[in-house]
Design a protein around this motif. Structure first.
Motif, PDB file in Angstrom:
ATOM      1  N   LEU A 187       0.802  -1.216   0.000  1.00  0.00           N
ATOM      2  CA  LEU A 187       0.000   0.000   0.000  1.00  0.00           C
ATOM      3  C   LEU A 187       0.842   1.277   0.000  1.00  0.00           C
ATOM      4  O   LEU A 187       0.288   2.368  -0.045  1.00  0.00           O
ATOM      5  N   SER A 188       2.154   1.128   0.042  1.00  0.00           N
ATOM      6  CA  SER A 188       3.023   2.288   0.231  1.00  0.00           C
ATOM      7  C   SER A 188       3.254   3.057  -1.063  1.00  0.00           C
ATOM      8  O   SER A 188       3.174   2.517  -2.169  1.00  0.00           O
ATOM      9  N   GLU A 189       3.582   4.332  -0.914  1.00  0.00           N
ATOM     10  CA  GLU A 189       3.941   5.170  -2.051  1.00  0.00           C
ATOM     11  C   GLU A 189       5.221   4.691  -2.739  1.00  0.00           C
ATOM     12  O   GLU A 189       5.295   4.685  -3.971  1.00  0.00           O
ATOM     13  N   PRO A 190       6.257   4.263  -1.982  1.00  0.00           N
ATOM     14  CA  PRO A 190       7.460   3.762  -2.654  1.00  0.00           C
ATOM     15  C   PRO A 190       7.185   2.560  -3.556  1.00  0.00           C
ATOM     16  O   PRO A 190       7.770   2.447  -4.633  1.00  0.00           O
ATOM     17  N   PHE A 191       6.283   1.657  -3.127  1.00  0.00           N
ATOM     18  CA  PHE A 191       5.959   0.499  -3.964  1.00  0.00           C
ATOM     19  C   PHE A 191       5.227   0.943  -5.224  1.00  0.00           C
ATOM     20  O   PHE A 191       5.519   0.474  -6.334  1.00  0.00           O
ATOM     21  N   PRO A 215       8.521  -4.265 -11.852  1.00  0.00           N
ATOM     22  CA  PRO A 215       9.306  -3.039 -11.703  1.00  0.00           C
ATOM     23  C   PRO A 215       9.116  -2.107 -12.897  1.00  0.00           C
ATOM     24  O   PRO A 215       8.917  -2.549 -14.032  1.00  0.00           O
ATOM     25  N   VAL A 216       9.170  -0.815 -12.647  1.00  0.00           N
ATOM     26  CA  VAL A 216       9.055   0.166 -13.721  1.00  0.00           C
ATOM     27  C   VAL A 216      10.219  -0.011 -14.685  1.00  0.00           C
ATOM     28  O   VAL A 216      11.297  -0.472 -14.296  1.00  0.00           O
ATOM     29  N   ALA A 222      17.421  -5.381  -7.493  1.00  0.00           N
ATOM     30  CA  ALA A 222      16.697  -6.629  -7.274  1.00  0.00           C
ATOM     31  C   ALA A 222      15.295  -6.306  -6.763  1.00  0.00           C
ATOM     32  O   ALA A 222      15.129  -5.535  -5.818  1.00  0.00           O
ATOM     33  N   ASP A 223      14.290  -6.896  -7.383  1.00  0.00           N
ATOM     34  CA  ASP A 223      12.915  -6.507  -7.080  1.00  0.00           C
ATOM     35  C   ASP A 223      12.015  -7.727  -7.170  1.00  0.00           C
ATOM     36  O   ASP A 223      12.501  -8.869  -7.256  1.00  0.00           O
ATOM     37  N   ILE A 224      10.705  -7.487  -7.148  1.00  0.00           N
ATOM     38  CA  ILE A 224       9.734  -8.574  -7.262  1.00  0.00           C
ATOM     39  C   ILE A 224       8.722  -8.260  -8.360  1.00  0.00           C
ATOM     40  O   ILE A 224       8.409  -7.107  -8.623  1.00  0.00           O
ATOM     41  N   PHE A 244      11.383 -13.205  -7.646  1.00  0.00           N
ATOM     42  CA  PHE A 244      12.419 -12.184  -7.617  1.00  0.00           C
ATOM     43  C   PHE A 244      13.001 -11.976  -9.016  1.00  0.00           C
ATOM     44  O   PHE A 244      13.245 -12.939  -9.747  1.00  0.00           O
ATOM     45  N   VAL A 245      13.220 -10.715  -9.382  1.00  0.00           N
ATOM     46  CA  VAL A 245      13.804 -10.367 -10.677  1.00  0.00           C
ATOM     47  C   VAL A 245      14.996  -9.445 -10.452  1.00  0.00           C
ATOM     48  O   VAL A 245      15.155  -8.859  -9.376  1.00  0.00           O
ATOM     49  N   ASN A 246      15.858  -9.353 -11.473  1.00  0.00           N
ATOM     50  CA  ASN A 246      17.085  -8.535 -11.395  1.00  0.00           C
ATOM     51  C   ASN A 246      17.960  -8.970 -10.236  1.00  0.00           C
ATOM     52  O   ASN A 246      18.652  -8.151  -9.622  1.00  0.00           O
ATOM     53  N   ALA A 247      17.926 -10.260  -9.901  1.00  0.00           N
ATOM     54  CA  ALA A 247      18.628 -10.745  -8.713  1.00  0.00           C
ATOM     55  C   ALA A 247      19.644 -11.836  -9.031  1.00  0.00           C
ATOM     56  O   ALA A 247      19.877 -12.734  -8.216  1.00  0.00           O
TER      57      ALA A 247
END
Length: 337
Positions: A187-191, A215-216, A222-224, A244-247
């Motif tokens: 629910l966060s703005e960073p997400f 991810p944008v 590394a993200d999801i 997980f991506v970019n990991a």
């Protein structure tokens, strides 16, 4: 709604700008106490499966109890047709559908943030860690059972930290640490700022509709990426499935997770079960012989899986559940691999 007490609804006071001043979950009796500074407000009621309802202006303080008759039509998610590719694209023709489905997800996630008083009747919870070989046999296992007191049993780390540092930290030498999202993160703005969203359907998810996230474009941390799945008939949030991506090798060998949600009798929502799965890796023999001289770095092979998870027990359900295959995730997997 048919004259019955409306439990498990998000009740909020809105100011003149329609900003939420205070919000809480209605009890089984349909009542909710909200405290705010004197002024004129409107009451907003949101419940999963129904469109939001907003009252006429109400003066605070109010003399006595305020009883509201909430009449709101159901949300018809089964009518939503998926025809867009990316929420990050401009002029997305499916933006309205995404807004409708996300609003139902938002209700469940915010309800799970407001459930500390509901945890007393849940009982106990467990967390576990397992090393599994390539053939599926368990090499080692560790389970901890604990009582749920006055806080949620599972939770992720700060959303800003995940957005700035990524969801996988470490390397082959130091080991890897994994982090998964909970409702606060989702629910966060960073997400929201670091992910694209779209509405999806899958043939193997009959009766469900999902909101996928990734991810944008251009994000290299590394993200999801995954999907939040909703029951299209009841609008209830079922689970969040992600990988997980970019990991690096963690992406190559399919590190992933899942979080399952459950509604408790009061109408609140909690994380019911969670699971993280990561590969057990070894450096390939050729890479060892070459002393990691390759520019590509060491080459890995998967020799099994590492599983970290947990779940809650309803009263009287402790016996025998330890051996049940659990689904789901919201904690971090702080293990070296």
């Amino acid at each position: 709604m048919n004259g019955a007490p409306l439990n498990g609804a998000l009740v909020a006071l809105l100011n003149a700008r329609d900003s939420v001043i205070v919000e809480g979950l209605s009890a089984e009796t349909g009542w909710r106490v909200l405290r705010a500074a004197p002024g004129i407000y409107r009451v907003r009621v949101r419940r999963i499966g129904y469109l939001p309802w907003v009252s006429a202006p109400v003066s605070i303080p109010h003399d006595g109890s305020l009883s509201l008759n909430v009449e709101s039509p159901r949300v018809a998610l089964e009518r939503i047709v998926v025809n867009s590719k990316s929420r990050c694209a401009r002029n997305d023709p499916n933006a309205s559908a995404l807004s409708t489905v996300w609003d139902e997800i938002d209700k469940a996630l915010r309800s799970s943030q407001l459930t500390l008083d509901d945890l007393s009747g849940i009982g106990r919870a467990r967390v576990y860690f397992r090393e599994v070989s390539k053939d599926g046999s368990v090499i080692s296992a560790d389970t901890t059972v604990f009582s749920i007191m006055d806080q949620r049993p599972f939770g992720a780390i700060d959303p800003d930290s995940l957005a700035n540092n990524g969801y996988v930290l470490g390397d082959a030498e130091a080991g890897w640490h994994y982090f998964a999202p909970d409702e606060t993160v989702l629910l966060s703005e960073p997400f929201a700022a670091t992910h694209c969203f779209r509405v999806v359907r899958q043939p193997d998810r009959t009766g469900q509709i999902g909101v996928s996230f990734e991810p944008v474009p251009g994000r290299r941390l590394a993200d999801i990426t995954g999907v939040l799945w909703v029951d299209q008939e009841t609008s209830q949030l079922r689970e969040v499935v992600f990988r997980f991506v970019n990991a690096g090798p963690m992406t190559q060998f399919g590190a992933n997770g899942v979080t399952h949600f459950r509604r408790v009798p009061s109408g609140a929502w909690i994380v019911d079960e969670w699971k993280l799965s990561a590969p057990r890796l070894m450096v390939a023999l050729r890479a060892l012989q070459e002393g990691y001289s390759s520019r590509a770095g060491p080459q890995f092979i998967a020799v099994g899986r590492l599983e970290n998870g947990g779940g809650v027990f309803a009263p009287g359900q402790l016996t025998g559940r330890e051996n049940r295959q659990v689904r789901p995730v919201t904690d971090s997997l702080n293990r070296k691999h």
